[in-house]
Design an enzyme around this catalytic site. Structure first.
Site, mmCIF file in Angstrom:
data_model
loop_
_atom_site.group_PDB
_atom_site.id
_atom_site.type_symbol
_atom_site.label_atom_id
_atom_site.label_comp_id
_atom_site.label_asym_id
_atom_site.label_seq_id
_atom_site.Cartn_x
_atom_site.Cartn_y
_atom_site.Cartn_z
ATOM 1 N N SER B 12 1.556 76.322 44.958
ATOM 2 C CA SER B 12 0.491 77.406 44.942
ATOM 3 C C SER B 12 1.385 78.639 44.954
ATOM 4 O O SER B 12 2.599 78.801 44.302
ATOM 5 C CB SER B 12 -0.479 77.446 46.173
ATOM 6 O OG SER B 12 -1.370 78.651 46.164
ATOM 7 N N HIS B 39 -2.377 76.048 41.714
ATOM 8 C CA HIS B 39 -3.315 76.619 41.889
ATOM 9 C C HIS B 39 -3.647 78.056 41.166
ATOM 10 O O HIS B 39 -2.674 78.801 41.298
ATOM 11 C CB HIS B 39 -3.624 77.103 43.530
ATOM 12 C CG HIS B 39 -3.810 76.199 44.342
ATOM 13 N ND1 HIS B 39 -3.496 76.297 45.752
ATOM 14 C CD2 HIS B 39 -4.141 74.881 44.193
ATOM 15 C CE1 HIS B 39 -3.733 74.865 46.491
ATOM 16 N NE2 HIS B 39 -3.879 74.121 45.593
ATOM 17 N N ASP B 130 -3.593 72.220 51.064
ATOM 18 C CA ASP B 130 -3.631 71.449 49.880
ATOM 19 C C ASP B 130 -2.751 70.621 49.542
ATOM 20 O O ASP B 130 -1.474 71.158 49.450
ATOM 21 C CB ASP B 130 -4.209 72.299 48.814
ATOM 22 C CG ASP B 130 -4.754 71.310 47.604
ATOM 23 O OD1 ASP B 130 -4.878 71.832 46.427
ATOM 24 O OD2 ASP B 130 -5.377 70.458 48.075
#
Lengths: 279, 189
Positions: B12, B39, B130
């Protein structure tokens, strides 16, 4: 007695048995759905139902119609939005619709229309391009609950901002708010938009071809099917599409890995619009 | 040593730099398929082309039902989850997981089922958590779990969460991760 299979093998077996049970008891066939996403959806239903194993869920599903309906919704509802992937709708407007103008009648099939957002998007687009009156749109889905929502044409008010932005990015000529009125229940779309739309139940996996179309949209439906089922569905779509008719898929999908790859030409680089070139 | 067949990476914020460093270090001849969840915002995301310009191997947006191919880097498209079946890529439009779609957890969890101990899971820089649950699951199936060291990562939250969830995971710099992967391949060739 043999040694019990390791944990994962048991879970796979349970999943097979669940799908078999659903098919035999209720006639819904999820046996050819893509397993990875199916596993996740079943696991989610298990959490919501408080079922510790797939077998427990199976018992509930077999003996309780409401449980079956909840699972069915989980397995067959696909998220959608208005003017989803605006660039796709812009390409429809700019590249495909001008060609469709030459036909006296334009038959369109929206296969797997879910809750209908994309159907209303298409209706708005066709209307703004002045061809709506010549169109007959068949909007089908296997899930009757979701089809009823589509026929009602009420979408969450909170989504209208995003949808307005999508509408404009898709080449919208006016303002999305022109097409709905705000009610308590949500944004109620103009009933006039569906005067040439027929919503009906149809199962892509099992029902045969039913007409011939100049345009077929089947977006983000086959991602839930395994390769074999996808191939069968593509054959049905192909059989329903006239020569030079256009097929539109979801942005993450492609005709490339299907048996019909060479029957189409790409109309647009990344937007998954394909024209049938084989007569 | 277990033969690894596929490498999955989740990243991310701050992850693009780590990704290009890692993939650059692996080199254009890296023989395994690489699947990536980064992401990314829904609209106008240029991650795939940016990455393609920075690394030596071919980089493509993952397409549903595409075969898993050695030496190809597949990046989850915006707005879809990426899953891996045995031999092919699958997409899903199910709701966001950990506020993310694509989600790293979804990728790693599918890999645990389809490749088990033949997969490598790597968590790089990012905010949130995540990938932590997914990496733990992958590791419990015998998959190799590697995490970018929180000291090197631009955003250390995701690596920290992954390390906390997966006691057996190794904390390494991006270059060390590349070296580890090359050693894995060398040891079984």
């Amino acid at each position: 007695m043999n040694d019990p299979a390791p944990g994962e093998d048991v879970r796979e077996l349970e999943l097979e048995l669940l799908l078999e049970a659903i098919h035999r008891r209720y006639g819904f066939d999820f046996r050819s759905y893509a397993r990875a996403s199916l596993r996740r959806r079943v696991a989610r239903r298990m959490r919501l139902a408080g079922a510790e194993t797939i077998s427990t869920l199976q018992a509930r599903v077999l003996h309780d119609r409401a449980e079956m309906e909840a699972l069915l919704l989980d397995l067959s509802i696909n998220v959608t939005s208005m003017f989803r992937d605006p660039a796709f709708y812009r390409a429809l407007r700019e590249t495909v619709i001008p060609e469709l103008r030459s036909f006296p009648f334009i038959r369109i099939w929206h296969a797997g229309c879910s809750s209908g957002e994309e159907v209303y998007s298409l209706a708005i687009l066709l209307s703004e391009e002045g061809v709506y009156d010549r169109c007959r749109i068949y909007a089908t889905d296997m899930n009757e609950v979701v089809l009823a929502r589509a026929a009602a044409g009420i979408f969450p008010l909170e989504s209208m901002r995003e949808y307005s932005s999508n509408y404009l990015a898709a080449g919208g000529r006016d303002s999305l708010s022109r097409y709905y009125t705000a009610r308590d229940r949500g944004a109620l779309f103009d009933g006039d938009l569906r005067r040439n739309v027929l919503f009906s139940s149809h199962n892509l996996a099992s029902d045969g071809p039913f007409n011939e179309f100049q345009l077929i949209l089947c977006r983000n439906v086959m991602i839930y099917f395994d390769k074999e089922l996808q191939g069968r569905v593509h054959r049905r779509l192909y059989e329903c599409l006239c020569h030079f008719g256009v097929l539109g898929l979801g942005v993450g999908e492609s005709i490339e890995f299907t048996p019909h790859a060479s029957d189409y030409e790409r109309l647009s680089a990344d937007l998954r619009l394909y024209r049938r070139i084989r007569p | 040593m277990t033969a690894r067949e596929i490498v999955a990476v989740g990243a991310s914020r701050g992850g693009l730099a780590a990704l290009s460093l890692l993939l650059g270090a692996l080199g254009s001849a890296f023989p395994l398929p690489v699947v990536i969840v980064y992401h990314r915002a829904q609209t106008l995301s240029r991650v795939t082309s940016s990455l393609g310009a920075l690394v030596p191997m071919p980089v493509e947006e993952a397409v549903d039902k595409a075969p898993v191919r050695p030496g190809l880097v597949s990046v989850a498209p915006a707005g879809y989850h990426l899953l891996v079946e045995r031999g092919w890529l699958a997409l899903s439009t199910d709701p966001a997981v950990n506020h993310a779609r694509p989600s790293v957890d979804v990728l790693f969890e599918s890999l645990a089922d389809s490749y088990g101990n033949r997969a490598v899971g790597i968590v790089l820089s990012g905010g949130g958590h995540d990938g932590a649950a997914g990496l733990a699951r992958l590791a419990s199936f015998g998959g190799l779990a590697l995490v970018q060291s929180p000291e090197e990562a631009l955003a250390s939250e995701m690596p920290r969460a992954a390390l906390a969830a997966t006691p057996g995971a190794r904390s390494l710099t991006a270059r060390q991760i590349a070296a580890c992967l090359s050693r894995q391949l060398g040891a079984v060739s």
